[in-house]
Design a protein around this motif. Structure first.
Motif, PDB file in Angstrom:
ATOM      1  N   ILE A   6     -34.984  -8.529  -4.222  1.00 41.44           N
ATOM      2  CA  ILE A   6     -34.799  -7.238  -4.902  1.00 41.44           C
ATOM      3  C   ILE A   6     -33.924  -6.989  -6.030  1.00 41.44           C
ATOM      4  CG2 ILE A   6     -34.230  -4.736  -4.108  1.00 41.44           C
ATOM      5  CD1 ILE A   6     -34.930  -5.375  -1.190  1.00 41.44           C
ATOM      6  N   ASP A   7     -34.609  -6.340  -7.003  1.00 44.63           N
ATOM      7  CA  ASP A   7     -33.905  -6.665  -8.242  1.00 44.63           C
ATOM      8  C   ASP A   7     -33.154  -5.432  -8.769  1.00 44.63           C
ATOM      9  OD1 ASP A   7     -33.831  -7.850 -10.623  1.00 44.63           O
ATOM     10  OD2 ASP A   7     -35.751  -7.556 -11.514  1.00 44.63           O
ATOM     11  N   THR A   8     -32.249  -4.897  -7.875  1.00 50.36           N
ATOM     12  CA  THR A   8     -31.640  -3.840  -8.438  1.00 50.36           C
ATOM     13  C   THR A   8     -30.039  -4.305  -8.157  1.00 50.36           C
ATOM     14  OG1 THR A   8     -31.987  -3.149  -6.320  1.00 50.36           O
ATOM     15  CG2 THR A   8     -32.840  -1.764  -7.753  1.00 50.36           C
ATOM     16  N   ALA A  13     -38.758  -5.676  -7.804  1.00 49.67           N
ATOM     17  CA  ALA A  13     -38.777  -6.593  -6.627  1.00 49.67           C
ATOM     18  C   ALA A  13     -39.734  -7.797  -6.809  1.00 49.67           C
ATOM     19  CB  ALA A  13     -39.060  -6.041  -5.358  1.00 49.67           C
ATOM     20  N   HIS A  50     -24.279  -2.333  -6.233  1.00 53.47           N
ATOM     21  CA  HIS A  50     -24.287  -2.007  -5.100  1.00 53.47           C
ATOM     22  C   HIS A  50     -24.627  -0.634  -4.531  1.00 53.47           C
ATOM     23  CE1 HIS A  50     -20.359  -4.442  -6.219  1.00 53.47           C
ATOM     24  NE2 HIS A  50     -21.473  -5.175  -5.863  1.00 53.47           N
ATOM     25  N   PHE A  77     -27.970  -0.778  -2.762  1.00 56.68           N
ATOM     26  CA  PHE A  77     -27.834  -1.488  -1.303  1.00 56.68           C
ATOM     27  C   PHE A  77     -27.415  -0.396  -0.430  1.00 56.68           C
ATOM     28  CE2 PHE A  77     -25.361  -4.104   1.622  1.00 56.68           C
ATOM     29  CZ  PHE A  77     -26.285  -4.785   1.861  1.00 56.68           C
ATOM     30  N   THR A  84     -30.756  -9.791  -1.962  1.00 52.18           N
ATOM     31  CA  THR A  84     -30.230  -8.993  -2.912  1.00 52.18           C
ATOM     32  C   THR A  84     -28.981  -9.792  -3.559  1.00 52.18           C
ATOM     33  OG1 THR A  84     -30.619  -7.021  -1.493  1.00 52.18           O
ATOM     34  CG2 THR A  84     -29.163  -6.575  -3.411  1.00 52.18           C
ATOM     35  N   THR A 121     -32.459  -6.031   3.230  1.00 57.20           N
ATOM     36  CA  THR A 121     -31.967  -7.281   2.868  1.00 57.20           C
ATOM     37  C   THR A 121     -31.461  -8.299   4.182  1.00 57.20           C
ATOM     38  OG1 THR A 121     -30.903  -5.938   0.928  1.00 57.20           O
ATOM     39  CG2 THR A 121     -30.013  -8.288   1.411  1.00 57.20           C
ATOM     40  N   VAL A 144     -27.323 -11.650   1.189  1.00 54.39           N
ATOM     41  CA  VAL A 144     -26.788 -11.182  -0.166  1.00 54.39           C
ATOM     42  C   VAL A 144     -26.360 -12.421  -0.768  1.00 54.39           C
ATOM     43  CG1 VAL A 144     -24.643 -10.065  -1.308  1.00 54.39           C
ATOM     44  CG2 VAL A 144     -25.796  -8.814   0.501  1.00 54.39           C
TER      45      VAL A 144
END
Ligand code: GDP
Length: 618
Positions: free
Chosen positions: A174-176, A161, A179, A182, A126, A193, A196
């Motif tokens: 993971i394409d977000t 993702a 925070h 997460f 992430t 994840t 990071v």
């Protein structure tokens, strides 16, 4: 009975040599709750009546004991673990909950694969960092240069993702960026994840969301790789960034620590390969492995209701292999994977560990963070989904509660708590740091106090989600959560303790550890109003034209004046008027004029919170 062996049985289907995660539970019974050598052993929530029978204590005595602890219950009420623990301790029993791991609670299954069946799996990464530090640009740079599926052409991406490849090794992103996603996942108990990537712009340095990202990653126990971005900019000073990070316990290798860092320019696509190589190296060190020869288990990353195709979800396969045609249970429903595609819409027959896929065929839209499990047969999936629906009903009846200060000592003594997580929000960084240092000093041999986050500012949604994910207690010092944040805390069973005097915070923690929280005086919020206009009236002072947004205001009530979440003044209501008349109270949805005794610096946009101190049963 003990779940693990249930999940190792070979599936006889000759076309599939995947191991099933599940053997039907039919014919097996849970052991009845019983007292065994002074220890009360149980496996699921019990009603007061059931507990009374099992420990041979009259139900009325149990009800009374709980009442004395401030919990009102009836005989048929299902008790949560905390209440059961309290009762047991009160009546001289130790207690132990036996975890019956069944497929209905597959979130709790700790799958233990034979080491010889384990193979390396790609890391799941992430990207986090402060706004505008270049997360999105980095994602684009990675995607455009390293997509796996070249046949699909272009870089059009359908799901949040994706996988890239470096030196023949895959990495799942993971394409977000951000925070919230997460923490929301963690709050739901899902950890997806492995690594990071913390993006810090070299021209801007460590900023509030950088620190937030560090806190989140640390609380989740996920290693950080630092990507110092924008090194193409004239004023860029990567060394300074690493120095700043060191002050927050993120110590780069070049300073003798173990955090890898790399200088990049996302915009000029410089350093991207180095970053990916570093991720691959870190993954190797983490020895991330999974068993592709079992039915898939994983987490829902995102979901939507597609008008044409019905419920659609992005799943991350975390262990096992998901095949098109598998039956999948997610939440309390099940469905058959009708079609499975990757991020470029290419149809996949099979998705090994760490693969994100978009699937259709589920019977309802799951929530992000829900876990899923695949089954070889529809009958099994159906049975598990039904069991889960039932279990959920029971859990809803019993209610759950996170860590609360007043029960802390019981839990510590019962050996149920060894680590206490705390979040400190304060009106200044200095106070927050001082509180952190003093709270941490209170750790004993039995319990360790971890301050996950100590910073200046109002208590926010993100704090609540972090607290919920980490079972933390929030201490607010001279700050007030607004009604929305309070509600979020309530929904997530997060306890917020508010104080204005430093030693009170420390006293309270100490008392909690000794099992003597002073519950005689607790604050009860009466209501809140928003100041919309300011009138200066001679001989009267500043009058706040206000609108009551929740609860009510009472004349003479204690009030706090709050600006941007921080308590500016704590005092008493002066006058309270509707039109020209003095009134005793003003309810939610009405306007009023108010003054605060001895305080005139009211401003538009301020919030006024009215509260009272009430006595609470011990
Ligand atoms: P995010 O909010 O973290 O997703 O940041 P963005 O990716 O939207 O980037 C914010 C701004 O910084 C945009 O104007 C980008 O073009 C710029 N930017 C991102 N990376 C770099 C870089 O490496 N060098 C320079 N000079 N600008 C960059």
């Amino acid at each position: 009975m003990k779940g693990k062996s249930n999940f190792h049985k070979k599936n006889n289907n000759p076309h599939q040599n995947r191991v099933s995660n599940f053997t039907p539970n039919k014919g097996k019974k849970e052991a009845a709750p019983k007292v065994n050598g002074g220890v009360f052993v149980y496996s699921k929530p019990l009603s007061v009546g059931e507990l009374s029978k099992a420990i041979a204590v009259p139900a009325n005595d149990i009800i009374k004991a709980l009442f004395m602890q401030g919990k009102m219950v009836t005989i048929n009420q299902i008790l949560d673990d905390e209440a059961i623990g309290t009762v047991c301790l009160e009546f001289g029993y130790d207690f132990k909950k036996e975890k019956i791991v069944d497929a209905a609670h597959f979130e709790d299954i700790e799958i233990v694969d034979d080491p010889e069946n384990l193979v390396e799996r790609p890391p799941v990464v992430t990207i986090m960092g402060h706004v505008d530090h270049g997360k999105t640009t980095l994602i684009d740079a990675i995607r455009s240069s390293h997509i796996v599926d070249t046949e699909a052409g272009g870089i059009s991406q359908e799901i949040g993702a994706y996988q890239v490849e470096i030196n023949g090794k895959k990495i799942t992103f993971i394409d977000t960026p951000g925070h919230a996603a997460f923490t929301a996942m963690r709050a739901r108990g899902a950890s997806v994840t492995d690594i990071v990537v913390l993006v810090v712009a070299a021209d801007d340095g460590v900023m509030p969301q950088t620190l937030e990202a560090i806190d989140h990653a640390k609380a989740a126990g996920v290693p950080i790789i630092v990507a110092v971005n924008k090194i193409d900019k004239p004023g860029a000073n990567p060394h300074k960034v690493l120095e700043e990070l060191m002050a927050h316990d993120v110590i780069a290798e070049e300073f003798g620590g173990d955090v890898m860092s790399v200088n990049i320019s996302a915009k000029k696509k410089q350093g991207i390969d180095e970053l990916l190589e570093m991720i691959a190296l870190k993954a190797e060190m983490l020895e991330l492995k999974a068993n592709p020869n079992r039915y898939a288990i994983g987490t829902v990353l995102e979901s939507e209701l597609d008008k044409g195709e019905g419920p659609k979800a992005t799943l991350l396969v975390q262990n096992g292999t998901l095949n098109a045609g598998d039956f999948v249970v997610v939440g309390e429903t099940y469905g058959k994977i009708r079609r499975m595609t990757n991020e470029h819409r290419s149809v996949l027959k099979s998705a090994p560990p760490s693969t994100p896929v978009s699937v259709i065929g589920l019977s309802s839209v799951p929530a992000a963070g829900d876990r899923f499990m695949a089954f070889p047969e529809e009958r099994q999936a159906k049975e598990v989904a039904e069991e889960r629906a039932l279990a959920k009903q029971n859990e809803a009846r019993s209610g759950t509660s996170a860590m609360s200060l007043s029960d802390l000592n019981n839990l510590v003594n019962a050996g149920k708590v060894k680590d206490i997580n705390v979040i400190v929000k304060s009106d200044s960084n200095g106070t927050a740091e001082a509180l952190k240092a003093n709270l941490e000093k209170m750790s004993t041999d039995k319990v360790k106090i971890h301050v996950l986050l100590a910073s200046a500012g109002a208590i926010s949604d993100s704090d609540i989600m972090l607290a919920s994910a980490s079972h933390a207690i929030i201490f607010g010092f001279a700050v007030r959560p607004d009604a929305r944040v309070r509600q979020l805390a309530e929904e997530n069973h997060v306890e917020i303790r508010l104080h204005n005097i430093i030693y009170e915070v420390l006293d309270e923690m100490e008392a909690a550890l000794k099992g003597m929280v002073d519950v005689e005086k607790v604050e009860s919020v009466l209501g809140e109003a928003e100041i919309r206009h300011i009138y200066k009236i001679t001989h009267v002072g500043t009058v706040g034209g206000s609108y009551v947004t929740s609860g009510l205001l009472k004349s003479g009530a204690k009030v706090r004046l709050i600006r941007s979440g921080v308590v500016i003044y704590d005092g008493k209501l002066g006058s309270l008027k509707r039109f020209k008349d003095d009134v005793k109270e003003v309810k939610d949805g009405y306007e009023c004029g108010l003054t605060i005794e001895g305080y005139n610096d009211i401003k538009e946009g301020d919030r006024v919170e009215a509260y009272e101190l009430v006595e609470k049963a011990e």
